[in-house]
Structure formats: structure tokens, C-alpha cells
Scaffold this active site. Structure first.
Site, short mmCIF file in Angstrom:
data_model
loop_
_atom_site.label_atom_id
_atom_site.label_comp_id
_atom_site.label_asym_id
_atom_site.label_seq_id
_atom_site.Cartn_x
_atom_site.Cartn_y
_atom_site.Cartn_z
N LYS A 195 30.10 38.40 29.84
CA LYS A 195 28.82 39.10 29.80
C LYS A 195 28.35 39.17 28.35
O LYS A 195 29.03 39.77 27.50
CB LYS A 195 29.00 40.50 30.39
N LYS A 248 26.95 36.04 32.81
CA LYS A 248 25.71 36.82 32.80
C LYS A 248 25.16 36.88 31.39
O LYS A 248 25.93 37.18 30.49
CB LYS A 248 26.06 38.23 33.29
C1 PBG Z 1 25.61 47.82 33.24
C2 PBG Z 1 24.87 46.63 33.67
C3 PBG Z 1 23.80 45.99 33.04
C4 PBG Z 1 23.38 44.97 33.90
C5 PBG Z 1 24.24 44.99 34.99
N1 PBG Z 1 25.17 46.01 34.82
C6 PBG Z 1 23.04 46.31 31.81
C7 PBG Z 1 23.63 46.34 30.49
O1 PBG Z 1 24.74 45.87 30.25
O2 PBG Z 1 22.96 46.92 29.63
C8 PBG Z 1 22.22 44.05 33.65
C9 PBG Z 1 21.57 43.49 34.87
C10 PBG Z 1 20.22 42.91 34.67
O3 PBG Z 1 19.67 42.84 33.55
O4 PBG Z 1 19.66 42.47 35.68
N2 PBG Z 1 26.57 47.67 32.27
#
Ligand code: PBG
Length: 325
Positions: A195, A248
Site C-alpha cells: 500500500k 493499492k
Molecule cells: C484506511 C484505508 C484507506 C483506504 C482504504 N483503507 C485510506 C488511507 O490509507 O488513507 C483508501 C481507499 C481509497 O482511496 O479508495 N487505512
């Protein structure tokens, strides 16, 4: 093969020929729909930065879950927007928390739909970080127990799978242990293993009210410049017991999806994140692009890169396009 012996256009000449040589096929089976749960009844609060998406109370979520199932989508992923936040994210692991109550309700109404829950603290902490904060620093090890408790509470409420998105080191081990000890060894973990610290999460943070109140997420989410590190992150989570590895965001990271596909043998999920959705929606609303073609091209590209499944806010529209194809 050289022209004129080979003519690439021969096999492109008709829709049937194109079908025969198509290398990647997208299907409803590949799609996971993210949804945002809030407390209350008959609440449908538009998310300004994500046209077509809403914060929904459980009555509406049940309707949408039914719709998702009816168009052939196998799973949804649920995010909770709690009424109260505090430093230790108490509402993240409360038995009567927003995700816990909503999961139970959806599983009751639509038992055949898989419900995945996002496991994180950022939507539940008053500082908006994904872990516990000690003296302005995100404390990795102090966060693990809370994450495991959160995952366990979701599963107790009926979640079919948990998806930790916090990016703390060691959380898959901790969650796996907590689930196994309670007799949930059959419940899989989809790890947000790779991520990146991405600007493409902006609209989501509005949707989930989860923006960090100080600093940023760069001490726990990955540097967009790194690719070899993605293999290390994925390998670590596989060794800790993850069942699915997620990359992601998706679109700016198709090379990472491809590399992981070549290097690991677990199923790969790709998250077509909020910013990717919002940019495309904006283009559609402005009338600048053909939305249907663009959504299908995007999802096909993510699949072509090597994703086995795609989390996407376009899941219902894509499933409908696939249905009438
Ligand atoms: C929480 C989380 C996030 C997303 C999914 N789980 C946001 C972040 O890390 O700030 C992002 C999902 C999206 O942008 O569609 N940690």
C-alpha cells in the site's frame, strides 16, 4: 512474421474474431464493491468527492448488498464511519461498533454475499492515524493488539474475511493468531500488503472522515518510488499467513501488480482507489470521455497486469455493462 505474410488486422476484422483472440476477460466474478457504513436509519449522505457514492445506514446498505449480489458481484468490502473517535480507536473494536452491527445485518439479509471488512484504526482515532500515537509518533507494536481485536470483533459479528489496511509491521501474524485462538482458522486475511502513500486516497478520506490530523502516512505507507520493496512487503505478509495480497492503488502501480504476479503464488487483489474513481467520474460528468468504455478499459488493464480481483467503486456499473454485453 512480416507484412504482407502477416496482417495483424485480419483477426481484428470482426467482433467474433476479436472475441476468439482476446487474452484477458473481465467478469463479475472479479469485482469487490467498497461501501461506507454510518449509524442511523434512512441515512444516505452523498460523498461530494465521489459522485454516485454515499455514506449509508444499514437499511440502505442491505438494499445495495442485494443489488450487488443480483448483478453477480461475489463480495463487498465494508468501511465504518463511527459517531465517536478517541485516541485508542475504541469504536473500532466495540462489539456494537458500526462495522460489527452492519456486518451482522447484511449477512442476515444477504447470506450468499461475501462480506469483507477493512481493518484499520484511522477512521476511529481522533488523530486520524492508522495506529496508536505516542508522543507524536505512530507506535507500531502498541497498535497490533488493537488491530487484532478489531479484526476479531468483525469476524465474531459475521465477517467472511478481514482486510487489514493499516500498514503496521507484524499485524497479519497478530490477526491470524487472534482468529485461530477463537476458532476462526477458516477465515481468510486479505492483506493490504503493498500500500503506497498515495494522493489518490484523497476522496476516500472525505468519505471515511479519516484524514490524518497531523503529518502524513509516509512513515507506514510505502514510497511510490519503490518496487523491490513491494516484493519484500508481500513476502513478509505471505509468511505471516495472508491469503490474498493486495496492491493499492492500482492504475499508477500496474507494474507492481505484474511483478508480484510473476514472483508470488498467492491471489492478487488490486484496489482501484477513490481518486482513480473520482477523476474518471469527473471526466464523465464533464462529458469529456465515454464513461462505460473507460471503466471497462481500466478494469481490463488491471486484470491484464495480473490482478485476480479488483476492489472498485465502479463494481455495480461494470457488472451491469458486463451483463448486457
Ligand atoms: C484506511 C484505508 C484507506 C483506504 C482504504 N483503507 C485510506 C488511507 O490509507 O488513507 C483508501 C481507499 C481509497 O482511496 O479508495 N487505512
Amino acid at each position: 512474421m512480416l507484412f504482407p505474410d502477416y496482417r495483424a488486422r485480419r483477426m481484428r476484422a470482426t467482433p467474433n474474431f476479436r472475441r476468439l483472440i482476446r487474452e484477458t476477460s473481465l467478469s463479475q466474478d472479479d469485482l469487490i464493491l467498497p461501501l461506507f457504513a454510518v449509524e442511523g436509519r434512512a441515512v444516505k449522505k452523498p460523498i461530494a468527492s465521489m459522485p454516485g457514492h454515499f455514506q449509508l445506514s444499514k437499511d440502505y446498505l442491505v438494499d445495495l448488498a442485494k443489488q450487488a449480489k443480483d448483478v453477480g458481484i461475489p463480495a463487498i468490502i465494508l468501511f465504518g464511519v463511527p459517531d465517536k473517535k478517541d485516541p485508542l480507536a475504541t469504536r473500532a473494536y466495540a462489539a456494537d461498533g458500526i462495522v460489527q452491527k452492519t456486518v451482522a445485518c447484511i449477512k442476515d439479509a444477504v447470506p450468499d454475499l461475501a462480506v469483507i471488512t477493512d481493518v484499520c484504526l484511522c477512521g476511529y482515532t481522533d488523530h486520524g492515524h492508522c495506529g496508536v500515537v505516542e508522543k507524536g509518533i505512530i507506535d507500531n507494536d502498541a497498535s497490533l493488539d488493537l488491530l487484532a481485536r478489531t479484526a476479531l470483533s468483525h469476524v465474531r459479528a459475521g465477517a467472511d474475511m478481514v482486510a487489514p489496511s493499516d500498514m503496521m509491521d507484524g499485524r497479519v501474524t497478530e490477526i491470524r493468531q487472534a482468529l485461530d485462538e477463537e476458532g476462526f482458522s477458516h477465515v481468510p486475511i486479505m492483506s493490504y500488503a503493498v500500500k503506497y502513500a498515495s494522493a489518490f486516497y484523497g476522496p476516500f478520506r472525505q468519505a471515511a472522515a479519516s484524514a490524518p490530523q497531523f503529518g502524513d502516512r509516509k512513515t507506514y505507507q510505502m514510497d511510490p518510488a519503490n518496487a523491490v520493496e513491494a516484493i519484500r512487503e508481500a513476502t513478509m505478509d505471505i509468511e505471516e499467513g495472508a491469503d490474498i495480497i493486495m496492491v493499492k492503488p492500482a492504475l499508477a502501480y500496474l507494474d507492481i501488480i505484474l511483478r508480484l504476479k510473476q514472483e508470488i503464488d498467492l491471489p492478487i487483489a488490486a484496489y482501484n482507489v477513490s481518486g482513480e474513481y473520482s477523476i474518471m467520474k469527473a471526466g464523465e460528468i464533464m462529458g469529456w470521455v465515454d464513461a462505460k468504455e473507460m471503466v471497462m478499459e481500466t478494469l481490463t488493464a488491471i486484470k491484464r497486469a495480473g490482478a485476480d480481483m479488483i476492489l472498485t467503486y465502479s463494481a455495480i456499473e461494470a457488472a451491469k455493462y458486463l451483463e448486457d454485453r
